[in-house]
Design a protein around this motif. Structure first.
Motif, short mmCIF file in Angstrom:
data_model
loop_
_atom_site.label_atom_id
_atom_site.label_comp_id
_atom_site.label_asym_id
_atom_site.label_seq_id
_atom_site.Cartn_x
_atom_site.Cartn_y
_atom_site.Cartn_z
N ARG A 200 18.28 -47.26 -16.49
CA ARG A 200 18.00 -46.83 -17.80
C ARG A 200 16.86 -45.98 -17.91
O ARG A 200 16.24 -45.65 -18.85
CB ARG A 200 17.64 -48.23 -18.67
N ALA A 201 16.21 -45.52 -16.73
CA ALA A 201 15.26 -44.60 -16.66
C ALA A 201 14.12 -44.81 -17.80
O ALA A 201 13.76 -44.11 -18.72
CB ALA A 201 15.82 -43.50 -16.82
N PRO A 202 13.25 -45.93 -17.49
CA PRO A 202 12.13 -46.27 -18.61
C PRO A 202 11.08 -44.96 -18.65
O PRO A 202 10.71 -44.43 -17.59
CB PRO A 202 11.55 -47.39 -18.00
N TYR A 203 10.79 -44.73 -19.65
CA TYR A 203 9.55 -43.76 -19.94
C TYR A 203 8.30 -44.22 -19.16
O TYR A 203 7.85 -45.30 -18.93
CB TYR A 203 9.00 -44.04 -21.31
N THR A 204 7.74 -43.37 -18.39
CA THR A 204 6.49 -43.31 -17.75
C THR A 204 5.57 -42.06 -18.11
O THR A 204 6.12 -40.85 -18.36
CB THR A 204 6.56 -43.33 -15.92
N ALA A 205 4.20 -42.34 -18.45
CA ALA A 205 3.51 -41.13 -18.84
C ALA A 205 2.88 -40.48 -17.66
O ALA A 205 2.55 -38.92 -17.78
CB ALA A 205 2.20 -41.74 -19.61
N GLU A 206 2.76 -40.92 -16.42
CA GLU A 206 2.30 -40.18 -15.10
C GLU A 206 3.37 -40.14 -14.31
O GLU A 206 4.57 -40.74 -14.21
CB GLU A 206 1.19 -41.10 -14.82
N PHE A 207 3.17 -38.92 -13.61
CA PHE A 207 4.28 -38.98 -12.38
C PHE A 207 3.89 -39.99 -11.23
O PHE A 207 3.13 -40.42 -11.04
CB PHE A 207 3.73 -37.54 -11.42
N GLY A 208 5.05 -40.30 -10.52
CA GLY A 208 5.00 -41.25 -9.43
C GLY A 208 4.46 -40.37 -8.26
O GLY A 208 3.86 -39.60 -8.32
N THR A 209 4.50 -41.28 -7.24
CA THR A 209 3.97 -40.71 -6.02
C THR A 209 4.93 -39.62 -5.27
O THR A 209 5.88 -39.65 -5.44
CB THR A 209 3.82 -41.95 -4.96
N TRP A 210 4.40 -38.65 -4.47
CA TRP A 210 5.14 -37.67 -3.81
C TRP A 210 6.17 -38.54 -2.83
O TRP A 210 5.70 -39.44 -2.15
CB TRP A 210 4.37 -37.06 -2.96
N ARG A 211 7.39 -38.12 -2.94
CA ARG A 211 8.34 -38.84 -1.93
C ARG A 211 8.92 -37.49 -1.04
O ARG A 211 9.16 -36.50 -1.37
CB ARG A 211 9.48 -39.16 -2.68
N PRO A 212 8.56 -37.59 0.13
CA PRO A 212 8.91 -36.55 1.20
C PRO A 212 10.29 -36.48 1.58
O PRO A 212 11.02 -37.57 1.90
CB PRO A 212 7.99 -36.89 2.35
N LEU A 213 10.55 -35.46 1.97
CA LEU A 213 11.92 -35.04 2.97
C LEU A 213 11.34 -34.74 4.41
O LEU A 213 10.15 -34.33 4.64
CB LEU A 213 12.56 -34.08 2.39
N PRO A 214 12.62 -35.11 5.33
CA PRO A 214 12.02 -34.76 6.68
C PRO A 214 11.64 -33.22 6.90
O PRO A 214 10.78 -32.97 8.01
CB PRO A 214 13.54 -34.93 7.46
#
Length: 229
Positions: A200-214
């Motif tokens: 349901r992709a709830p609303y968020t006011a702020e970005f989440g944490t950075w998620r890295p790729l290898p």
């Protein structure tokens, strides 16, 4: 016996009569073998309801016959009340099913308004140069239901230390937890970033944490809903 108990007995009798007639109709193959669909509909909507009426009347008679305190209600009245309860149950069941079918037939995330957006920032591996122009970048949201091209926001492009950052947004049309963002930059390998939002992709006011790729690149994102900043 109390009137409510008689009505409950009539309801049970109606349900039993409906099921019994339908099973009898099916087991004895009483319909038109050349048209099994019409026969099934006839059993469901004609013969089985007749069985329900008979079952309700029989159950009401059994609990209201002489010696069973018949003065509290006639067989006919109890039968009608029981059939009314069964009809209400059928209507409620049909309404619940239709509501469920409507809600799940096409899993729109926000069916009555504009779609929410996935706002994202992708931070490229250290040491790379920023893309020459947005035209050299193609970003696409991929789900198990659809794909959707993203719109880049070049005004948000920047450098974060030694890393170039590209920004953009893409519509979230469907309710699904299987989402990923494909980022293709001319002259660089393709990158696929899993999107960890709930269905349901709830609303968020702020970005989440950075998620890295290898490969050293990273992504962060948030869901932005219509009418919210």
């Amino acid at each position: 016996m109390k009137s409510s108990s008689r009505i409950a007995a009539g309801v049970a009798g109606a349900l039993a009569g409906y099921v019994a007639v339908f099973l009898l109709f099916s087991l004895l193959d009483l319909g038109n073998r050349a048209d099994p669909i019409a026969s099934g509909l006839l059993a469901l909507f004609v013969y089985s309801p007749i069985g329900a009426i008979g079952g309700a009347v029989l159950a009401s008679w059994l609990v209201s016959r002489p010696g069973k305190d018949a003065s509290n209600g006639s067989v006919a009245r109890n039968s009608l009340k029981s059939l009314g309860v069964v009809a209400l149950l059928c209507v409620a069941a049909a309404g619940t099913y239709l509501a469920y079918a409507y809600a799940t037939a096409t899993p729109w995330l926000n069916p009555n308004a504009a779609n929410p957006l996935l706002v994202f920032e992708v931070r490229l591996p250290p040491g790379g140069t920023a893309p020459i122009s947005p035209q050299s970048i193609a970003v696409e949201l991929q789900t198990d239901i659809n794909t959707m091209p993203a719109e880049l926001t070049p005004t948000g492009f920047r450098r974060d230390g030694e890393q170039a950052v590209i920004t953009g947004e893409v519509e979230l049309a469907f309710r699904t937890a299987h989402r990923q963002l494909a980022v293709n930059i001319e002259g660089q390998p393709s990158r696929i970033y899993p999107i960890g939002l709930s269905a349901r992709a709830p609303y968020t006011a702020e970005f989440g944490t950075w998620r890295p790729l290898p490969d050293g690149s990273e992504i962060r994102y948030r869901a932005k809903w219509p009418g919210k900043s």
